[in-house]
Design a protein around this motif. Structure first.
Motif, PDB file in Angstrom:
ATOM      1  N   MET A 106       0.808  -1.155   0.116  1.00  0.00           N
ATOM      2  CA  MET A 106       0.051  -0.146  -0.139  1.00  0.00           C
ATOM      3  C   MET A 106       0.977   1.409   0.009  1.00  0.00           C
ATOM      4  O   MET A 106       1.960   1.200   0.565  1.00  0.00           O
ATOM      5  CB  MET A 106      -1.103   0.022   1.166  1.00  0.00           C
ATOM      6  N   ILE A 107       0.401   2.272  -0.682  1.00  0.00           N
ATOM      7  CA  ILE A 107       1.060   3.586  -0.687  1.00  0.00           C
ATOM      8  C   ILE A 107       0.238   4.494   0.061  1.00  0.00           C
ATOM      9  O   ILE A 107      -1.024   4.599   0.166  1.00  0.00           O
ATOM     10  CB  ILE A 107       1.163   4.201  -2.251  1.00  0.00           C
ATOM     11  N   PHE A 108       1.122   5.329   1.002  1.00  0.00           N
ATOM     12  CA  PHE A 108       0.532   6.120   1.823  1.00  0.00           C
ATOM     13  C   PHE A 108       1.019   7.560   1.731  1.00  0.00           C
ATOM     14  O   PHE A 108       2.161   7.924   1.469  1.00  0.00           O
ATOM     15  CB  PHE A 108       1.057   5.840   3.288  1.00  0.00           C
ATOM     16  N   ASP A 109       0.125   8.763   1.993  1.00  0.00           N
ATOM     17  CA  ASP A 109       0.363   9.834   2.352  1.00  0.00           C
ATOM     18  C   ASP A 109      -0.098  10.128   3.827  1.00  0.00           C
ATOM     19  O   ASP A 109      -0.991   9.993   4.317  1.00  0.00           O
ATOM     20  CB  ASP A 109      -0.782  10.858   1.527  1.00  0.00           C
ATOM     21  N   THR A 110       1.083  10.594   4.449  1.00  0.00           N
ATOM     22  CA  THR A 110       1.090  10.266   6.222  1.00  0.00           C
ATOM     23  C   THR A 110       0.757  11.596   6.827  1.00  0.00           C
ATOM     24  O   THR A 110       0.631  11.725   7.945  1.00  0.00           O
ATOM     25  CB  THR A 110       2.263   9.769   6.631  1.00  0.00           C
ATOM     26  N   HIS A 111       0.196  12.500   6.095  1.00  0.00           N
ATOM     27  CA  HIS A 111       0.209  14.120   6.724  1.00  0.00           C
ATOM     28  C   HIS A 111      -0.825  14.945   5.883  1.00  0.00           C
ATOM     29  O   HIS A 111      -0.584  15.333   4.641  1.00  0.00           O
ATOM     30  CB  HIS A 111       1.347  14.770   6.829  1.00  0.00           C
ATOM     31  N   ALA A 112      -1.979  14.920   6.206  1.00  0.00           N
ATOM     32  CA  ALA A 112      -3.168  15.944   5.455  1.00  0.00           C
ATOM     33  C   ALA A 112      -4.220  16.212   6.779  1.00  0.00           C
ATOM     34  O   ALA A 112      -4.115  15.461   7.849  1.00  0.00           O
ATOM     35  CB  ALA A 112      -3.750  15.121   4.455  1.00  0.00           C
ATOM     36  N   HIS A 113      -4.862  17.171   6.434  1.00  0.00           N
ATOM     37  CA  HIS A 113      -5.798  17.589   7.333  1.00  0.00           C
ATOM     38  C   HIS A 113      -7.266  17.915   6.554  1.00  0.00           C
ATOM     39  O   HIS A 113      -7.260  18.257   5.278  1.00  0.00           O
ATOM     40  CB  HIS A 113      -5.371  19.119   7.779  1.00  0.00           C
ATOM     41  N   VAL A 114      -8.269  17.635   7.303  1.00  0.00           N
ATOM     42  CA  VAL A 114      -9.726  18.008   6.593  1.00  0.00           C
ATOM     43  C   VAL A 114     -10.202  18.683   7.582  1.00  0.00           C
ATOM     44  O   VAL A 114     -10.273  18.748   8.795  1.00  0.00           O
ATOM     45  CB  VAL A 114     -10.338  16.519   6.404  1.00  0.00           C
ATOM     46  N   PHE A 115     -11.473  19.604   7.056  1.00  0.00           N
ATOM     47  CA  PHE A 115     -12.204  20.614   7.899  1.00  0.00           C
ATOM     48  C   PHE A 115     -13.236  21.341   6.982  1.00  0.00           C
ATOM     49  O   PHE A 115     -12.838  21.176   5.879  1.00  0.00           O
ATOM     50  CB  PHE A 115     -11.034  21.560   8.594  1.00  0.00           C
ATOM     51  N   VAL A 116     -13.948  21.881   7.718  1.00  0.00           N
ATOM     52  CA  VAL A 116     -14.964  22.974   6.890  1.00  0.00           C
ATOM     53  C   VAL A 116     -15.076  24.214   7.773  1.00  0.00           C
ATOM     54  O   VAL A 116     -14.773  24.139   8.959  1.00  0.00           O
ATOM     55  CB  VAL A 116     -16.277  22.205   6.755  1.00  0.00           C
ATOM     56  N   ARG A 117     -15.584  25.176   7.097  1.00  0.00           N
ATOM     57  CA  ARG A 117     -15.532  26.523   7.900  1.00  0.00           C
ATOM     58  C   ARG A 117     -16.993  26.118   8.769  1.00  0.00           C
ATOM     59  O   ARG A 117     -17.791  25.290   8.566  1.00  0.00           O
ATOM     60  CB  ARG A 117     -16.044  27.482   6.941  1.00  0.00           C
ATOM     61  N   GLY A 118     -16.733  26.840   9.842  1.00  0.00           N
ATOM     62  CA  GLY A 118     -17.798  26.744  11.106  1.00  0.00           C
ATOM     63  C   GLY A 118     -17.723  25.926  12.105  1.00  0.00           C
ATOM     64  O   GLY A 118     -18.525  25.527  13.004  1.00  0.00           O
ATOM     65  N   LEU A 119     -16.712  25.051  11.983  1.00  0.00           N
ATOM     66  CA  LEU A 119     -16.309  24.145  13.066  1.00  0.00           C
ATOM     67  C   LEU A 119     -15.802  24.726  14.421  1.00  0.00           C
ATOM     68  O   LEU A 119     -15.252  25.890  14.331  1.00  0.00           O
ATOM     69  CB  LEU A 119     -15.220  22.870  12.824  1.00  0.00           C
ATOM     70  N   PRO A 120     -16.215  24.316  15.601  1.00  0.00           N
ATOM     71  CA  PRO A 120     -15.549  25.056  16.725  1.00  0.00           C
ATOM     72  C   PRO A 120     -14.061  25.076  16.642  1.00  0.00           C
ATOM     73  O   PRO A 120     -13.520  24.050  16.625  1.00  0.00           O
ATOM     74  CB  PRO A 120     -16.108  24.037  17.791  1.00  0.00           C
ATOM     75  N   LEU A 121     -13.766  26.246  17.044  1.00  0.00           N
ATOM     76  CA  LEU A 121     -12.264  26.714  16.894  1.00  0.00           C
ATOM     77  C   LEU A 121     -11.534  26.428  18.400  1.00  0.00           C
ATOM     78  O   LEU A 121     -12.130  26.728  19.465  1.00  0.00           O
ATOM     79  CB  LEU A 121     -12.041  27.790  16.640  1.00  0.00           C
ATOM     80  N   ALA A 122     -10.160  26.104  18.443  1.00  0.00           N
ATOM     81  CA  ALA A 122      -9.596  26.188  19.548  1.00  0.00           C
ATOM     82  C   ALA A 122      -9.382  27.600  20.083  1.00  0.00           C
ATOM     83  O   ALA A 122      -9.843  28.495  19.301  1.00  0.00           O
ATOM     84  CB  ALA A 122      -8.042  25.503  19.336  1.00  0.00           C
ATOM     85  N   GLN A 123      -8.995  27.803  21.493  1.00  0.00           N
ATOM     86  CA  GLN A 123      -9.143  29.089  22.105  1.00  0.00           C
ATOM     87  C   GLN A 123      -8.169  29.867  21.308  1.00  0.00           C
ATOM     88  O   GLN A 123      -8.430  31.029  21.218  1.00  0.00           O
ATOM     89  CB  GLN A 123      -8.958  28.858  23.737  1.00  0.00           C
ATOM     90  N   HIS A 124      -6.912  29.366  21.370  1.00  0.00           N
ATOM     91  CA  HIS A 124      -5.819  30.371  20.402  1.00  0.00           C
ATOM     92  C   HIS A 124      -5.366  29.971  19.281  1.00  0.00           C
ATOM     93  O   HIS A 124      -4.837  28.707  19.342  1.00  0.00           O
ATOM     94  CB  HIS A 124      -4.877  30.733  21.471  1.00  0.00           C
ATOM     95  N   CYS A 125      -5.819  30.555  18.171  1.00  0.00           N
ATOM     96  CA  CYS A 125      -5.330  29.869  17.145  1.00  0.00           C
ATOM     97  C   CYS A 125      -4.320  30.732  16.320  1.00  0.00           C
ATOM     98  O   CYS A 125      -4.524  32.125  16.027  1.00  0.00           O
ATOM     99  CB  CYS A 125      -6.749  30.021  15.916  1.00  0.00           C
ATOM    100  N   ARG A 126      -3.443  30.298  15.637  1.00  0.00           N
ATOM    101  CA  ARG A 126      -2.519  30.940  14.853  1.00  0.00           C
ATOM    102  C   ARG A 126      -2.927  31.318  13.464  1.00  0.00           C
ATOM    103  O   ARG A 126      -2.582  32.359  12.925  1.00  0.00           O
ATOM    104  CB  ARG A 126      -1.221  30.404  14.560  1.00  0.00           C
TER     105      ARG A 126
END
Length: 265
Positions: free
Chosen positions: A1-21
């Motif tokens: 199997m072939i892997f991509d080991t680092h990616a992110h998924v998200f959509v606008r409107g999700l609850p955010l962490a308290q301090h975001c860079r």
């Protein structure tokens, strides 16, 4: 199997962490990501919880449950999380936790709460992923090695651009590759300096990493959708850079397969 080991998924409107860079103003859905995997012939992607979503892993977990043959996940958790919650995450396809420590105070991983967490991480066969500049990695890795957990280091280890391969933290990584408990991601070269010189940023590191870690403990990650660097990079450029950095197809295929398989198993 072939892997991509680092990616992110998200959509606008999700609850955010308290301090975001940084908070993206677009959606990066599992379906968007799968389209990239299919285009490049990649079997499985490892989703990493993004920093701006903090410990609310629900969107990533939903993606894991919806596409169990295409994804595994790396969650962000509090050290006091209940073991039952970790077990439930494992059932959903989580294989590790991430300590995203850029811009934060360095935690004391020798404290009982962390050590208790690492004990269960070890029992689950998970890894602990570190996102921190190389200079601080020794203080993080030593207690993790003592806890006998698998360790993954993000983005070439983030050595300083002043010292590059001579950065003491990077040299620590090379020295401790022989433990066979540390994996390192060839990912996010543009996070190691000027994004316009992504290849130059990490070029001196790669021969040393191949020599000390071998293909069994190196991983490739696209870092899709390249948060904060969306205008400078895309999936095609990330994959082309990997092919340029590792021109030998046999070595490239081993990095894309063997290390991730060992990490998951």
């Amino acid at each position: 199997m072939i892997f991509d080991t680092h990616a992110h998924v998200f959509v606008r409107g999700l609850p955010l962490a308290q301090h975001c860079r940084y908070v993206p103003d677009y959606d990066a859905t599992p379906e968007d990501y799968i389209a990239h995997l299919d285009r490049f012939g990649i079997d499985m992607g490892i989703l990493v919880q993004p920093s701006f979503l903090g410990t609310d892993n629900h969107y990533m977990l939903e993606a894991l449950r919806r596409y169990p043959t295409r994804f595994r996940g790396v969650a962000v958790v509090e050290p006091g999380i209940a073991h039952a919650e970790l077990d439930a995450m494992a059932e959903s396809g989580v294989i590790g936790i991430r300590l995203n420590l850029i811009g934060t105070a360095l935690p004391d991983l020798t404290l009982p709460a962390w050590q208790k967490l690492f004990g269960h991480i070890k029992a689950l066969g998970w890894h602990v992923e570190l996102h921190r500049e190389a200079r601080d990695l020794p203080d993080l890795i030593r207690p993790l090695l003592k806890a006998e957990v698998k360790i993954v280091v993000d983005h070439f280890g983030l050595p300083s651009q002043e010292y590059q391969q001579d950065d003491p933290g990077f040299q620590f990584l090379l020295k401790h590759a022989a433990t066979h408990k540390i994996w390192l991601k060839l990912s996010g070269a543009y996070r190691n300096g000027n994004p316009a010189t992504a290849d130059k940023n990490v070029a001196p590191l790669i021969p040393l990493l191949l020599q000390e870690f071998g293909t069994s403990h190196l991983l490739w990650g696209s870092d899709w959708p390249h948060t904060r660097f969306e205008n400078a990079f895309n999936y095609q450029k990330a994959f082309d850079l990997f092919k340029h950095q590792i021109p030998e197809e046999k070595i490239r295929q081993e990095i894309l397969s063997i290390g991730a398989r060992l990490l998951i198993d």
